[in-house]
Design an enzyme around this catalytic site. Structure first.
Site, PDB file in Angstrom:
ATOM      1  N   SER A 102      -7.076   9.015  -8.990  1.00 33.29           N
ATOM      2  CA  SER A 102      -6.233   7.885  -8.605  1.00 33.29           C
ATOM      3  C   SER A 102      -5.524   7.267  -9.807  1.00 33.29           C
ATOM      4  O   SER A 102      -4.743   7.918 -10.484  1.00 33.29           O
ATOM      5  CB  SER A 102      -7.081   6.862  -7.846  1.00 33.29           C
ATOM      6  N   ASP A 244       0.776   4.582  -7.902  1.00 28.86           N
ATOM      7  CA  ASP A 244      -0.237   5.049  -8.854  1.00 28.86           C
ATOM      8  C   ASP A 244      -0.265   6.574  -8.842  1.00 28.86           C
ATOM      9  O   ASP A 244       0.547   7.214  -8.172  1.00 28.86           O
ATOM     10  CB  ASP A 244      -1.612   4.438  -8.561  1.00 28.86           C
ATOM     11  N   ASP A 246      -2.004   8.977  -7.543  1.00 34.39           N
ATOM     12  CA  ASP A 246      -2.087   9.767  -6.311  1.00 34.39           C
ATOM     13  C   ASP A 246      -1.298   9.130  -5.176  1.00 34.39           C
ATOM     14  O   ASP A 246      -1.376   9.580  -4.036  1.00 34.39           O
ATOM     15  CB  ASP A 246      -3.539  10.023  -5.904  1.00 34.39           C
ATOM     16  N   ASP A 248      -1.440   6.433  -3.386  1.00 35.04           N
ATOM     17  CA  ASP A 248      -2.011   5.772  -2.215  1.00 35.04           C
ATOM     18  C   ASP A 248      -1.919   4.254  -2.325  1.00 35.04           C
ATOM     19  O   ASP A 248      -2.367   3.543  -1.431  1.00 35.04           O
ATOM     20  CB  ASP A 248      -3.453   6.218  -1.962  1.00 35.04           C
TER      21      ASP A 248
END
Length: 450
Positions: A102, A244, A246, A248
């Site tokens: 992440s 960010d 990833d 999400d």
């Protein structure tokens, strides 16, 4: 059941250090494959990743474990976490897996799972998988050589996700005439997200779209929105969007360069849903980290706020249990359950821009809906994680702080689920009081847990 592998958002750690070693990850896939395999039919697992160089290590380790368990593997390459959630449903796969840490730096990586409906796994299922990993044995009932799995590349996965995102916006809405600054954090969204906004008519100024395997989240993205905010003002853009690694989560900046967090975005979107009668029970779900001002805002507009523990998975679980359709986190995880089963930064930005277009208002005007109470969060490195109630000095300091606030503010202490940190948060309408209380509490926590 004790679960030593999984944190608040899957498995995470430093590359090539426990638990992120190739052997543990291979056993994790083997364990998960045996858990999700049901009967003699062919089973499918979808595996995506972000742009970290170490993703190759875990892509092959996971593929090995799942194929050994008798599951066919479909590899998407770099793609946002919410894309894997969507594609798991779209492909009718048994399970989806994301290789990502992440917002963490490139030296870390992680693994998270989605079930066949695209939802993150419950704690109990993660605990079962973890227990099998820890109890790895040669007598696991593995398929015979004729029934092991195969691995394939899913070449059209970005295109599928692109169409899904554009379909979340009504056909009568486009972004012609809008200029956006988009920061993809050198992460998983670096290709697909700019393309979506451009195809919807926006002029896109792109940053954070040149991943080299080691620069993900490196002073870019949602943890560093100041760059986007500055560029929005300089370019006279309408909005800045910072994802960010990833993709999400999302943080945005208005046309004046002022940064809006997840709470402020939730206020704008929740009010729009309420005005359209599209927020069942006028219920918004958020975590204990959301600002008190959001709670007051919902009450003032005839709605209510339900709080959950930190983690978008817990927000989603509460939404499903309560029949809610919208929720999120201050950090920028925003879940539109009518569209997606997990936090999706690109989708959230699309919904926000749709509101801007339909209302014909600049983001700065929409942002006046919520004025957050002063809040301070301090991350305190700790050597041990014991219940705060078992540390008398901490318990006494918290009681003193709460007495000082007299119901006009909040104190929240919690541990990070992925790092050796205690998070100390204080909020109230008096900024000076917030500052002093938070600093003194952080000092007490640091001494008690050193």
């Amino acid at each position: 059941m004790d679960n030593k592998l999984f944190g608040t958002d899957g498995l995470r750690g430093r590359v090539n250090a426990y638990p992120m070693t190739p052997d543990v990850v291979m056993r994790l896939a083997l364990s998960a494959g045996l858990h999700f395999r049901n009967g003699s039919r062919r089973h499918k697992v979808l595996i995506g990743k972000d742009t970290r160089r170490s993703g190759y290590i875990y892509e092959y380790a996971l593929s090995s474990g799942f194929c050994a368990a008798g599951m066919d593997v479909f590899l998407t390459g770099p793609l946002p976490t919410p894309a894997i959630s969507f594609l798991t449903r779209d492909m009718r796969a048994d399970v989806g897996v994301v290789i990502s840490a992440s917002h963490n730096p490139a030296c870390d990586n992680g693994i998270k799972f989605f079930d066949h409906m695209g939802f993150k796994l419950p704690d109990a299922v993660e605990a079962e998988i973890a227990a099998r990993v820890e109890g790895y044995a040669q007598d696991w009932r593995l398929p015979d050589p004729d029934h092991v799995g195969r691995a394939f590349k899913l070449e059209d996965s970005p295109g599928r996700y692109n169409v899904f995102l554009k379909n979340s916006i009504p056909l009568d809405v486009n972004f012609e005439g809008l200029k956006i600054v988009l920061d993809c954090a050198h992460g998983a969204a670096y290709r697909v997200t700019p393309q979506v906004f451009e195809e919807l008519g926006a002029k896109v100024i792109k940053i954070g779209v040149d991943p080299d395997g080691s620069n993900i989240n490196q002073r870019v993205g949602s943890l560093f929105p100041q760059q986007v905010a500055r560029m929005v003002a300089e370019a006279e853009a309408d909005i800045g969007i910072a994802l960010d690694g990833d993709a999400d989560r999302v943080i945005v900046a208005d046309e004046k360069g002022r940064i809006l967090d997840g709470d402020q975005i939730m206020a704008i979107c929740a009010l729009d849903l309420m005005e359209r009668g599209a927020l069942p029970g006028n219920l918004l779900v958020a975590t204990v980290m959301s600002n008190m001002a959001l709670e007051v805002f919902m009450k003032d507009h005839g709605g209510r706020l339900l709080r959950t523990p930190v983690g978008d998975r817990y927000v989603v679980e509460a939404m499903r249990a309560q029949g809610a359709v919208f929720g999120g986190e201050q950090s920028g995880h925003l879940i539109f359950l009518n569209h997606s089963t997990t936090g999706d930064g690109t989708l959230a930005a699309l919904q926000l821009m749709k509101i801007m277009v339909r209302k014909g208002k600049p983001l700065s005007e929409l942002a006046t809906l919520l004025s957050p109470f002063p809040q301070k969060l301090v991350n305190v490195p700790v050597a041990r994680k014991i219940p705060f109630s078992e540390a008398p000095a901490i318990e006494a300091a918290v009681k003193d702080a709460e007495a000082t606030l007299s119901g006009r503010g909040r104190v929240l202490l919690r541990y990070s689920g992925t790092e050796s940190l205690a998070r100390v948060m204080v909020e109230a309408q008096d900024a000076a009081l917030v500052e002093s209380l938070c600093d003194s509490l952080a000092e007490v926590v640091a001494r008690a847990l050193a």
